[in-house]
Design a protein around this motif. Structure first.
Motif, PDB file in Angstrom:
ATOM      1  N   ALA A 214       0.837  -1.196   0.000  1.00  0.00           N
ATOM      2  CA  ALA A 214       0.000   0.000   0.000  1.00  0.00           C
ATOM      3  C   ALA A 214       0.868   1.240   0.000  1.00  0.00           C
ATOM      4  O   ALA A 214       1.913   1.282   0.659  1.00  0.00           O
ATOM      5  N   PRO A 215       0.472   2.273  -0.736  1.00  0.00           N
ATOM      6  CA  PRO A 215       1.248   3.514  -0.753  1.00  0.00           C
ATOM      7  C   PRO A 215       1.135   4.239   0.577  1.00  0.00           C
ATOM      8  O   PRO A 215       0.181   4.015   1.331  1.00  0.00           O
ATOM      9  N   PRO A 216       2.090   5.103   0.891  1.00  0.00           N
ATOM     10  CA  PRO A 216       2.003   5.872   2.143  1.00  0.00           C
ATOM     11  C   PRO A 216       0.830   6.847   2.086  1.00  0.00           C
ATOM     12  O   PRO A 216       0.375   7.235   1.009  1.00  0.00           O
ATOM     13  N   GLY A 217       0.348   7.224   3.256  1.00  0.00           N
ATOM     14  CA  GLY A 217      -0.739   8.190   3.307  1.00  0.00           C
ATOM     15  C   GLY A 217      -2.091   7.616   2.957  1.00  0.00           C
ATOM     16  O   GLY A 217      -2.965   8.327   2.462  1.00  0.00           O
ATOM     17  N   LEU A 218      -2.294   6.315   3.197  1.00  0.00           N
ATOM     18  CA  LEU A 218      -3.578   5.701   2.870  1.00  0.00           C
ATOM     19  C   LEU A 218      -4.671   6.236   3.793  1.00  0.00           C
ATOM     20  O   LEU A 218      -4.550   6.155   5.011  1.00  0.00           O
ATOM     21  N   PRO A 219      -5.748   6.794   3.253  1.00  0.00           N
ATOM     22  CA  PRO A 219      -6.847   7.266   4.103  1.00  0.00           C
ATOM     23  C   PRO A 219      -7.467   6.105   4.872  1.00  0.00           C
ATOM     24  O   PRO A 219      -7.564   4.987   4.349  1.00  0.00           O
ATOM     25  N   VAL A 220      -7.880   6.378   6.091  1.00  0.00           N
ATOM     26  CA  VAL A 220      -8.572   5.369   6.890  1.00  0.00           C
ATOM     27  C   VAL A 220     -10.051   5.739   7.026  1.00  0.00           C
ATOM     28  O   VAL A 220     -10.923   4.960   6.685  1.00  0.00           O
ATOM     29  N   ILE A 221     -10.317   6.937   7.528  1.00  0.00           N
ATOM     30  CA  ILE A 221     -11.693   7.415   7.614  1.00  0.00           C
ATOM     31  C   ILE A 221     -11.781   8.803   6.985  1.00  0.00           C
ATOM     32  O   ILE A 221     -10.767   9.488   6.798  1.00  0.00           O
ATOM     33  N   ALA A 222     -13.020   9.220   6.671  1.00  0.00           N
ATOM     34  CA  ALA A 222     -13.199  10.451   5.900  1.00  0.00           C
ATOM     35  C   ALA A 222     -14.463  11.181   6.329  1.00  0.00           C
ATOM     36  O   ALA A 222     -15.387  10.593   6.903  1.00  0.00           O
ATOM     37  N   TRP A 223     -14.500  12.485   6.034  1.00  0.00           N
ATOM     38  CA  TRP A 223     -15.741  13.243   6.125  1.00  0.00           C
ATOM     39  C   TRP A 223     -16.622  12.806   4.958  1.00  0.00           C
ATOM     40  O   TRP A 223     -16.199  12.869   3.810  1.00  0.00           O
ATOM     41  N   VAL A 224     -17.824  12.377   5.241  1.00  0.00           N
ATOM     42  CA  VAL A 224     -18.733  11.843   4.220  1.00  0.00           C
ATOM     43  C   VAL A 224     -19.970  12.727   4.128  1.00  0.00           C
ATOM     44  O   VAL A 224     -20.533  13.128   5.153  1.00  0.00           O
ATOM     45  N   PHE A 225     -20.410  12.992   2.900  1.00  0.00           N
ATOM     46  CA  PHE A 225     -21.569  13.864   2.682  1.00  0.00           C
ATOM     47  C   PHE A 225     -22.195  13.525   1.333  1.00  0.00           C
ATOM     48  O   PHE A 225     -21.545  12.929   0.458  1.00  0.00           O
TER      49      PHE A 225
END
Length: 329
Positions: A214-225
């Protein structure tokens, strides 16, 4: 100056000031943010409010505490809130099912595998024949990724090597602290508490992800809308996201702001407080934006293969539009 004239001028000034305040108040656009009461996102939200970061961006925050993660889903889908924090996998799955949500990265914080200091577990291979607490369930993505890493590095399926005990994160922590579980794979905030209690970090999910390519900086959670909210209130949403980034910057650099949050954190002692603070900081992304879609898409195929439809839905690739193209910093 005659008193009557002075009084008239004073009243006029007060009326002008009141009108200006009223104008400023009405100029603020509201963003309703739903959050799980037991989660850590409320730390950032409270700081945004206390420091007036949202108001500076022309945004009035309306915070909506909810009991569970499922409740945040229901609130978002029912239109009771505009924004929640969730997994980008959920967003991709929703889009594949015709529910148009999108997201912007909130955190890179990932969990880890922790072992009791008296367990004799110092590496992944030492888990053989032992009970292992696993937060979530059999298709929790951290568990699936750890299994893939063990298969790659040890040539074994951990599900056959250990006795997985699935459960809620706080329950697993309690069992581990009581000595009923020698090791736990748990989310970062619960892991930080175990670390403060003397547990050993055997392997982090960051190490697992790197080992799986996996590349560095993989998102785990996010603002969802919803897409619709982004289309109709794009500038307001960007203001909210700028305020979020300003709060993260304060959390990353200023120890004093953490004292404001200490009551929310419910840290048992100074060691646990510092562990939570420092682990949170490790998950703050340096930059967020549409480029996160490329990073996420590179691990999606692996997750789809490991978890199948139960994890990612019917999609075989990251759904187009999962990450919003309307914001970058």
């Amino acid at each position: 100056m005659p008193r009557t004239v002075s009084s008239l001028l004073l009243r006029a000034c007060l009326l002008f000031a009141g009108g200006l305040c009223a104008f400023t108040a009405t100029a603020l656009e509201t963003v309703r943010v739903g959050f799980q009461q037991s989660g850590t996102v409320q730390w950032e939200l409270q700081l945004m409010q206390e420091l007036g970061l949202a108001e500076r961006e022309g945004v009035r925050l309306e915070l909506v505490p909810l009991a569970t993660k499922d409740a945040t889903h229901i609130a978002l889908q029912g239109g009771a809130v505009d924004v929640v924090v969730d997994d980008w996998l959920w967003v991709s799955r929703a889009r594949d099912e015709g529910r148009p949500y999108t997201c912007v990265t909130h955190s890179l914080a990932a969990g880890a595998l922790y072992a009791r200091p008296d367990s004799g577990i110092t590496r992944l291979a030492d888990l053989a024949g032992k009970k292992l607490g696993v937060a979530g369930g059999a298709v929790d993505k951290s568990w699936l990724l750890l299994r893939a890493y063990a298969q790659k590095t040890l040539g074994v399926d951990l599900a056959q090597q250990v006795e997985p005990q699935y459960g809620a994160p706080p329950l697993l922590n309690q069992l581990a602290l009581r000595g009923e579980l020698p090791a736990v794979l748990n989310y970062w905030n619960y892991g930080a508490r175990l670390s403060a209690a003397g547990f050993r970090e055997v392997i982090s999910m960051r190490t697992v992800l790197t080992g799986l390519g996996a590349p560095p900086g993989l998102p785990v959670i996010a603002w969802v809308f919803p897409d619709e909210f982004a289309a109709q209130h794009g500038e307001t949403l960007r203001g909210f996201l700028r305020a979020s980034r300003a709060a993260k910057q304060a959390l990353a650099t200023d120890d004093a702001v953490w004292e404001r949050l200490r009551p929310l954190m419910q840290a048992a002692n100074d060691t646990e407080f510092r562990s939570l603070r420092d682990t949170y900081r490790q998950g703050i992304p340096q930059h967020v934006g549409p480029q996160d879609a490329l990073t996420a898409s590179r691990i999606f195929a692996l997750l789809a293969r490991l978890g199948g439809e139960a994890l990612v839905g019917r999609g075989t690739t990251l759904a187009t539009g999962t990450f919003w193209t309307g914001y970058a910093d």
